[in-house]
Design a protein around this motif. Structure first.
Motif, PDB file in Angstrom:
ATOM      1  N   THR A   1       0.931  -1.111   0.177  1.00  0.00           N
ATOM      2  CA  THR A   1       0.134  -0.109   0.154  1.00  0.00           C
ATOM      3  C   THR A   1       0.891   1.219  -0.091  1.00  0.00           C
ATOM      4  O   THR A   1       1.868   1.584   0.974  1.00  0.00           O
ATOM      5  CB  THR A   1      -1.013   0.201   1.237  1.00  0.00           C
ATOM      6  N   GLY A   2       0.492   2.136  -0.779  1.00  0.00           N
ATOM      7  CA  GLY A   2       1.256   3.486  -0.777  1.00  0.00           C
ATOM      8  C   GLY A   2       1.488   3.868  -2.497  1.00  0.00           C
ATOM      9  O   GLY A   2       1.878   4.950  -2.761  1.00  0.00           O
ATOM     10  N   LEU A   3       1.285   2.818  -3.266  1.00  0.00           N
ATOM     11  CA  LEU A   3       1.469   3.101  -4.780  1.00  0.00           C
ATOM     12  C   LEU A   3       0.220   3.955  -4.921  1.00  0.00           C
ATOM     13  O   LEU A   3      -0.742   3.794  -4.590  1.00  0.00           O
ATOM     14  CB  LEU A   3       1.541   1.848  -5.541  1.00  0.00           C
ATOM     15  N   PRO A   4       0.518   4.929  -6.033  1.00  0.00           N
ATOM     16  CA  PRO A   4      -0.636   5.813  -6.528  1.00  0.00           C
ATOM     17  C   PRO A   4      -1.404   4.972  -7.593  1.00  0.00           C
ATOM     18  O   PRO A   4      -1.666   5.418  -8.611  1.00  0.00           O
ATOM     19  CB  PRO A   4       0.183   6.890  -7.330  1.00  0.00           C
ATOM     20  N   ALA A   5      -2.086   4.050  -6.900  1.00  0.00           N
ATOM     21  CA  ALA A   5      -3.170   3.216  -7.987  1.00  0.00           C
ATOM     22  C   ALA A   5      -4.276   4.012  -8.224  1.00  0.00           C
ATOM     23  O   ALA A   5      -4.788   3.821  -9.362  1.00  0.00           O
ATOM     24  CB  ALA A   5      -3.381   1.991  -7.067  1.00  0.00           C
ATOM     25  N   VAL A   6      -4.667   4.933  -7.273  1.00  0.00           N
ATOM     26  CA  VAL A   6      -6.055   5.546  -7.829  1.00  0.00           C
ATOM     27  C   VAL A   6      -5.952   6.993  -7.592  1.00  0.00           C
ATOM     28  O   VAL A   6      -6.825   7.774  -7.783  1.00  0.00           O
ATOM     29  CB  VAL A   6      -7.149   5.227  -6.789  1.00  0.00           C
ATOM     30  N   SER A   7      -4.758   7.567  -7.562  1.00  0.00           N
ATOM     31  CA  SER A   7      -4.484   9.076  -7.274  1.00  0.00           C
ATOM     32  C   SER A   7      -3.317   9.454  -8.092  1.00  0.00           C
ATOM     33  O   SER A   7      -2.559   8.833  -8.456  1.00  0.00           O
ATOM     34  CB  SER A   7      -4.662   9.465  -5.795  1.00  0.00           C
TER      35      SER A   7
ATOM     36  N   ASP B   1      -1.229  11.576  -6.350  1.00  0.00           N
ATOM     37  CA  ASP B   1      -0.354  11.895  -5.175  1.00  0.00           C
ATOM     38  C   ASP B   1       0.883  11.417  -5.273  1.00  0.00           C
ATOM     39  O   ASP B   1       1.155  10.215  -5.737  1.00  0.00           O
ATOM     40  CB  ASP B   1      -0.841  11.413  -3.805  1.00  0.00           C
ATOM     41  N   ALA B   2       2.129  12.011  -5.080  1.00  0.00           N
ATOM     42  CA  ALA B   2       3.574  11.617  -5.163  1.00  0.00           C
ATOM     43  C   ALA B   2       3.635  10.491  -3.985  1.00  0.00           C
ATOM     44  O   ALA B   2       3.290  10.524  -3.013  1.00  0.00           O
ATOM     45  CB  ALA B   2       4.516  12.775  -5.101  1.00  0.00           C
ATOM     46  N   PHE B   3       4.008   9.377  -4.539  1.00  0.00           N
ATOM     47  CA  PHE B   3       4.527   8.278  -3.788  1.00  0.00           C
ATOM     48  C   PHE B   3       5.845   8.549  -3.193  1.00  0.00           C
ATOM     49  O   PHE B   3       6.965   8.647  -4.057  1.00  0.00           O
ATOM     50  CB  PHE B   3       4.405   6.762  -4.334  1.00  0.00           C
ATOM     51  N   SER B   4       6.283   8.123  -1.960  1.00  0.00           N
ATOM     52  CA  SER B   4       7.537   8.653  -1.236  1.00  0.00           C
ATOM     53  C   SER B   4       8.305   7.386  -1.756  1.00  0.00           C
ATOM     54  O   SER B   4       8.033   6.455  -2.150  1.00  0.00           O
ATOM     55  CB  SER B   4       7.587   8.690   0.238  1.00  0.00           C
ATOM     56  N   ALA B   5       9.643   7.835  -1.702  1.00  0.00           N
ATOM     57  CA  ALA B   5      10.859   6.764  -1.567  1.00  0.00           C
ATOM     58  C   ALA B   5      10.497   5.520  -0.681  1.00  0.00           C
ATOM     59  O   ALA B   5      10.118   5.786   0.668  1.00  0.00           O
ATOM     60  CB  ALA B   5      12.152   7.126  -1.556  1.00  0.00           C
ATOM     61  N   VAL B   6      10.821   4.542  -1.169  1.00  0.00           N
ATOM     62  CA  VAL B   6      10.749   3.191  -0.237  1.00  0.00           C
ATOM     63  C   VAL B   6      11.906   2.985   0.900  1.00  0.00           C
ATOM     64  O   VAL B   6      13.148   3.065   0.310  1.00  0.00           O
ATOM     65  CB  VAL B   6      10.612   1.969  -1.019  1.00  0.00           C
ATOM     66  N   GLY B   7      11.703   2.840   1.866  1.00  0.00           N
ATOM     67  CA  GLY B   7      12.869   2.691   2.991  1.00  0.00           C
ATOM     68  C   GLY B   7      13.493   1.502   2.876  1.00  0.00           C
ATOM     69  O   GLY B   7      13.185   0.581   2.058  1.00  0.00           O
TER      70      GLY B   7
ATOM     71  N   LEU C   1       7.319  -0.548 -14.172  1.00  0.00           N
ATOM     72  CA  LEU C   1       7.914   0.084 -13.368  1.00  0.00           C
ATOM     73  C   LEU C   1       8.463  -0.825 -12.226  1.00  0.00           C
ATOM     74  O   LEU C   1       7.765  -1.696 -11.843  1.00  0.00           O
ATOM     75  CB  LEU C   1       7.094   0.842 -12.713  1.00  0.00           C
ATOM     76  N   PHE C   2       9.706  -0.623 -11.801  1.00  0.00           N
ATOM     77  CA  PHE C   2      10.323  -1.210 -10.534  1.00  0.00           C
ATOM     78  C   PHE C   2      10.274  -0.339  -9.631  1.00  0.00           C
ATOM     79  O   PHE C   2      11.239   0.695  -9.431  1.00  0.00           O
ATOM     80  CB  PHE C   2      11.720  -1.892 -11.034  1.00  0.00           C
ATOM     81  N   ASN C   3       9.720  -0.551  -8.583  1.00  0.00           N
ATOM     82  CA  ASN C   3       9.653   0.439  -7.394  1.00  0.00           C
ATOM     83  C   ASN C   3       9.986  -0.203  -6.031  1.00  0.00           C
ATOM     84  O   ASN C   3       9.838  -1.106  -5.785  1.00  0.00           O
ATOM     85  CB  ASN C   3       7.884   0.854  -7.176  1.00  0.00           C
ATOM     86  N   GLY C   4      10.972   0.457  -5.416  1.00  0.00           N
ATOM     87  CA  GLY C   4      11.500   0.100  -4.285  1.00  0.00           C
ATOM     88  C   GLY C   4      12.385  -0.876  -4.205  1.00  0.00           C
ATOM     89  O   GLY C   4      12.384  -2.068  -3.451  1.00  0.00           O
ATOM     90  N   VAL C   5      13.211  -0.979  -5.333  1.00  0.00           N
ATOM     91  CA  VAL C   5      14.364  -2.206  -5.663  1.00  0.00           C
ATOM     92  C   VAL C   5      15.656  -1.423  -5.300  1.00  0.00           C
ATOM     93  O   VAL C   5      15.757  -0.162  -4.875  1.00  0.00           O
ATOM     94  CB  VAL C   5      14.393  -2.568  -7.101  1.00  0.00           C
TER      95      VAL C   5
END
Length: 334
Positions: free
Chosen positions: A175-181, A183-189, A321-325
């Motif tokens: 949860t946190g990806l912009p699937a429906v908005s 809004d900028a999604f923040s960097a993954v810790g 898109l590779f996110n949080g890699v």
């Protein structure tokens, strides 16, 4: 060691001409791999729209009785997407005296400054397009600047033929990806990041193939480029090199679902990567790059270079898109 008596040396002379090389050495990067590979188009408004569509779902039981009565099927409308242009600028100011001077390594100080500004302006745009910038339509009363939506948001919100959003996102998909908005999604810790692996890449290419896509350009941050060069397929290849040459890189990956060219990017967030099909990605220009001389307020000249542009992801499902890699194995690591 003694010196010749009363010998005039360079230490005591003030009339010698200086030695200044007639060249300027600049290592600052200005490569823009995504912008260079993408298409371009002219926009006619600050908001620009385009359409996408998917083929209807395949019917594996498409058999009709002889003499059947037609039951009308629902038609499928196209999906309309949009983005906004943003205004990006750089400028330079040079005094009249400096402009008249015989500057080493440049014919014109202002010309040199504007060449630098145009390069960094393109780098600004590459950084924005490949990052996490959210869309902002701007406002006139406050005022608020418009910002174009970056590539990653379109891919994260894109829906596959089963109407599932985010199907082209791999890596950290909690949860946190912009699937429906927008809004900028923040960097993954760091603790939530997923190591880039050959399997993760294969899963992504399989998913893209299933969705009908054929992406062929992988853009990665430097650390992940080193990991890609460790993929097992490389160890089974035969490479002919000279005695003084060592090959420790992978630039082309032949997957089960197509060949990918891998290039590094200095501007991409360190915890993301993209696999793109350049035919389905464009930079739209409401106003193309142009220089403007500004009004003089004294003994100095100011020029501005400006572009009004936006990102057009022509079909989000054409990309991955590779996110949080994060960086995985590295050649030479213990």
């Amino acid at each position: 060691m003694p010196k010749v008596t009363n010998a005039l040396t360079t230490y005591g002379v003030t009339a010698n001409r200086e030695d200044l090389s007639n060249a300027i050495y600049n290592i600052d990067p200005f490569d823009t791999p995504i912008m260079s590979a993408s298409r371009r188009r002219n926009a006619k408004n600050r908001q620009f729209d385009w359409q996408t569509e998917n083929l209807p779902t395949v019917d594996g039981s498409n058999a009709q009785v002889e003499g059947f009565v037609l039951a009308n099927s629902a038609s499928q409308p196209t999906i309309r997407l949009s983005n906004v242009t943003q205004i990006s600028k750089r400028d330079a100011t040079v005094s009249g005296s400096q402009q008249a001077s015989d500057a080493a390594g440049k014919g014109s100080e202002m010309g040199h400054q504007m060449a630098l500004k145009s390069k960094v302006l393109k780098s600004d745009m590459e950084y924005i397009a490949s990052g996490r910038q959210a869309r902002n339509d701007g406002e006139d009363s406050t005022p608020t600047a418009r910002t174009t939506e970056a590539i990653a948001h379109f891919i994260a919100r894109g829906k596959d033929r089963n109407n599932v959003a985010g199907a082209a996102v791999y890596g950290y998909t909690a949860t946190g990806l912009p699937a429906v908005s927008t809004d900028a999604f923040s960097a993954v810790g760091g603790g939530d990041q997923v190591a880039m692996t050959e399997k993760l890449l294969g899963d992504a290419m399989q998913g893209a193939y299933t969705n009908g896509a054929s992406p062929n350009l992988m853009v990665v941050p430097p650390a992940i480029k080193r990991t890609v060069s460790t993929f097992a397929g490389r160890s089974m290849s035969q490479v002919l090199v000279g005695k003084t040459e060592v090959v420790a890189t992978v630039d082309i990956i032949a997957t089960d679902f197509g060949r990918i060219k891998v290039i590094p990017s200095r501007w991409m967030p360190t915890d993301t990567s993209l696999i793109l099909d350049p035919d389905y990605l464009a930079f739209a220009f409401f106003r193309n790059f142009r220089q403007y001389p500004m009004a003089r307020t004294g003994d100095a000249e100011t020029r501005m270079i400006l572009a009004e542009w936006g990102v057009e992801v022509r079909n989000p499902m054409a990309h991955v898109l590779f996110n949080g890699v994060k960086q995985g194995a590295v050649i030479g690591s213990p």
